[in-house]
Scaffold this motif. Structure first.
Motif, PDB file in Angstrom:
ATOM      1  N   GLY A 260      -4.789  -0.402   2.415  1.00 44.12           N
ATOM      2  CA  GLY A 260      -6.094  -1.044   2.314  1.00 44.12           C
ATOM      3  C   GLY A 260      -6.485  -1.303   0.872  1.00 44.12           C
ATOM      4  O   GLY A 260      -7.074  -2.343   0.555  1.00 44.12           O
ATOM      5  N   PHE A 261      -6.143  -0.354  -0.003  1.00 42.99           N
ATOM      6  CA  PHE A 261      -6.441  -0.526  -1.427  1.00 42.99           C
ATOM      7  C   PHE A 261      -5.762  -1.782  -1.977  1.00 42.99           C
ATOM      8  O   PHE A 261      -6.382  -2.580  -2.684  1.00 42.99           O
ATOM      9  CB  PHE A 261      -5.976   0.706  -2.205  1.00 42.99           C
ATOM     10  CG  PHE A 261      -6.111   0.572  -3.699  1.00 42.99           C
ATOM     11  CD1 PHE A 261      -7.316   0.835  -4.323  1.00 42.99           C
ATOM     12  CD2 PHE A 261      -5.029   0.177  -4.474  1.00 42.99           C
ATOM     13  CE1 PHE A 261      -7.447   0.702  -5.701  1.00 42.99           C
ATOM     14  CE2 PHE A 261      -5.145   0.042  -5.845  1.00 42.99           C
ATOM     15  CZ  PHE A 261      -6.363   0.306  -6.461  1.00 42.99           C
ATOM     16  N   VAL A 262      -4.497  -1.965  -1.630  1.00 43.73           N
ATOM     17  CA  VAL A 262      -3.743  -3.123  -2.130  1.00 43.73           C
ATOM     18  C   VAL A 262      -4.348  -4.424  -1.595  1.00 43.73           C
ATOM     19  O   VAL A 262      -4.555  -5.391  -2.343  1.00 43.73           O
ATOM     20  CB  VAL A 262      -2.258  -3.014  -1.743  1.00 43.73           C
ATOM     21  CG1 VAL A 262      -1.514  -4.294  -2.117  1.00 43.73           C
ATOM     22  CG2 VAL A 262      -1.620  -1.810  -2.423  1.00 43.73           C
ATOM     23  N   LEU A 263      -4.648  -4.449  -0.297  1.00 45.17           N
ATOM     24  CA  LEU A 263      -5.206  -5.660   0.308  1.00 45.17           C
ATOM     25  C   LEU A 263      -6.563  -6.016  -0.300  1.00 45.17           C
ATOM     26  O   LEU A 263      -6.820  -7.172  -0.651  1.00 45.17           O
ATOM     27  CB  LEU A 263      -5.344  -5.471   1.822  1.00 45.17           C
ATOM     28  CG  LEU A 263      -4.049  -5.416   2.631  1.00 45.17           C
ATOM     29  CD1 LEU A 263      -4.350  -5.120   4.093  1.00 45.17           C
ATOM     30  CD2 LEU A 263      -3.272  -6.722   2.504  1.00 45.17           C
ATOM     31  N   VAL A 264      -7.423  -5.011  -0.429  1.00 41.01           N
ATOM     32  CA  VAL A 264      -8.765  -5.272  -0.966  1.00 41.01           C
ATOM     33  C   VAL A 264      -8.698  -5.622  -2.445  1.00 41.01           C
ATOM     34  O   VAL A 264      -9.472  -6.461  -2.929  1.00 41.01           O
ATOM     35  CB  VAL A 264      -9.687  -4.056  -0.731  1.00 41.01           C
ATOM     36  CG1 VAL A 264     -11.052  -4.284  -1.373  1.00 41.01           C
ATOM     37  CG2 VAL A 264      -9.855  -3.805   0.760  1.00 41.01           C
ATOM     38  N   LEU A 265      -7.774  -5.005  -3.170  1.00 39.86           N
ATOM     39  CA  LEU A 265      -7.632  -5.320  -4.593  1.00 39.86           C
ATOM     40  C   LEU A 265      -7.289  -6.795  -4.792  1.00 39.86           C
ATOM     41  O   LEU A 265      -7.912  -7.487  -5.611  1.00 39.86           O
ATOM     42  CB  LEU A 265      -6.553  -4.439  -5.217  1.00 39.86           C
ATOM     43  CG  LEU A 265      -6.239  -4.707  -6.698  1.00 39.86           C
ATOM     44  CD1 LEU A 265      -7.461  -4.419  -7.566  1.00 39.86           C
ATOM     45  CD2 LEU A 265      -5.044  -3.872  -7.156  1.00 39.86           C
ATOM     46  N   ILE A 266      -6.321  -7.289  -4.033  1.00 40.40           N
ATOM     47  CA  ILE A 266      -5.929  -8.700  -4.151  1.00 40.40           C
ATOM     48  C   ILE A 266      -7.087  -9.610  -3.763  1.00 40.40           C
ATOM     49  O   ILE A 266      -7.385 -10.603  -4.441  1.00 40.40           O
ATOM     50  CB  ILE A 266      -4.691  -8.979  -3.276  1.00 40.40           C
ATOM     51  CG1 ILE A 266      -3.492  -8.174  -3.786  1.00 40.40           C
ATOM     52  CG2 ILE A 266      -4.365 -10.468  -3.262  1.00 40.40           C
ATOM     53  CD1 ILE A 266      -2.287  -8.219  -2.868  1.00 40.40           C
TER      54      ILE A 266
END
Length: 313
Positions: A260-266
């Motif tokens: 989720g961190f990676v998806l939201v970061l992008i």
């Protein structure tokens, strides 16, 4: 926003991030920034460190107030002092309202005893600050705070449509394939509120609440003045801001966890860039509403699936 459940020490890499931000703020590269903006640049990784305090450190070694909280409170006090000095020297100077307000908001999160009614749902401080800028601020201040619609045509509109399609596929894939409906605590928290009639209104309210605080006040604070003349500072500011935003989802949002961190970061990086590119908040807000509608529908569908399974057992 999540609050620390117990006091402790954050992971060591975040201390290095704070130190690197401090070095950057003290370097000649940060010359276009005001003192308050430099403090805010340090405050974002410090806020990340504070958010992780409840997940880090030895439980046997407990401190009353973790160092990131103390640092945030100290930087807020320094920014307030700087603001007061500028005000007394020349009342006509353009005062750093947004950076000071942003620092105060971040420091306030470390003081749960000062929680305002419905503070988890209504960004009172952001509403007050942005409301004052909207009514009393100059046109430049309103633009810095994102109080304009911005471009809604051409390339920004096209890329927004592409982002909407990609984010929808990513969210559905994360929910259905990656975690198979195991959305975490947020599923139980949101499910009672979800119905076909409530999805859109709640999405609008949540998008308004988060954008008001994150991309209008927080991001606007470091984009004020001459800061946007430096591509390096703009890039670093966007990266730090999006990391902070994504970390809050990592700690329990939707999507959550490392994936989720990676998806939201992008996704957040794109919204930050769109905020700068379009010169306003209209497309950013619409994209946030679209993402929240997708999330709330996934929560609603998962809740109905669980209810159906319970009835058949």
């Amino acid at each position: 926003m999540g609050r620390a459940k117990r006091d402790g020490h954050p992971p060591r890499p975040w201390a290095w991030c704070v130190l690197c931000s401090a070095v950057l703020a003290a370097s000649p590269a940060s010359r276009p920034l005001s003192i308050e903006q430099k403090l805010l640049l340090i405050a974002w990784p410090a806020s990340c460190a504070w958010q992780l305090c409840d997940r880090a450190g030895d439980q046997e070694k407990v401190v009353k107030t973790p160092w990131p909280a103390k640092l945030l409170q100290l930087m807020t006090a320094l920014s307030g002092l700087s603001f007061f000095v500028k005000l007394t020297k020349d009342a006509a100077v353009q005062l750093p309202w947004l950076p000071c307000a942003s620092l105060l908001s971040l420091a306030h999160m470390t003081l749960p005893s000062l929680e305002l009614p419905l503070g988890d749902f209504i960004p009172w401080w952001s509403l007050l600050v942005l409301g004052m800028i909207a009514t009393l601020g100059s046109s430049d201040m309103r633009a810095e705070a994102g109080l304009t619609l911005g471009r809604m045509d051409g390339a920004p509109l096209l890329w927004s449509a592409i982002c909407a399609a990609i984010s929808t596929v990513a969210l559905v894939g994360w929910s259905k394939i990656w975690v198979r409906g195991n959305h975490g605590p947020i599923q139980d928290a949101l499910a009672p509120l979800m119905s076909p009639a409530s999805v859109l209104p709640l999405a609008v309210v949540n998008a308004f609440r988060e954008e008001l605080q994150f991309r209008m006040m927080f991001l606007g604070a470091v984009l004020a003045g001459d800061a946007t003349d430096s591509k390096l500072l703009t890039t670093i500011s966007v990266a730090l801001h999006s990391t902070f935003f994504a970390l809050l989802h990592y700690l329990g949002g939707f999507p959550r966890g490392l994936s989720g961190f990676v998806l939201v970061l992008i996704w957040s990086l794109f919204l930050d860039i769109l905020r700068i590119w379009s010169g306003g908040m209209a497309l950013v807000f619409l994209l946030h509403v679209q993402a929240d509608v997708t999330i709330f529908l996934l929560v609603l569908l998962e809740d109905r699936r669980r209810q159906h399974l319970n009835q058949t057992d």
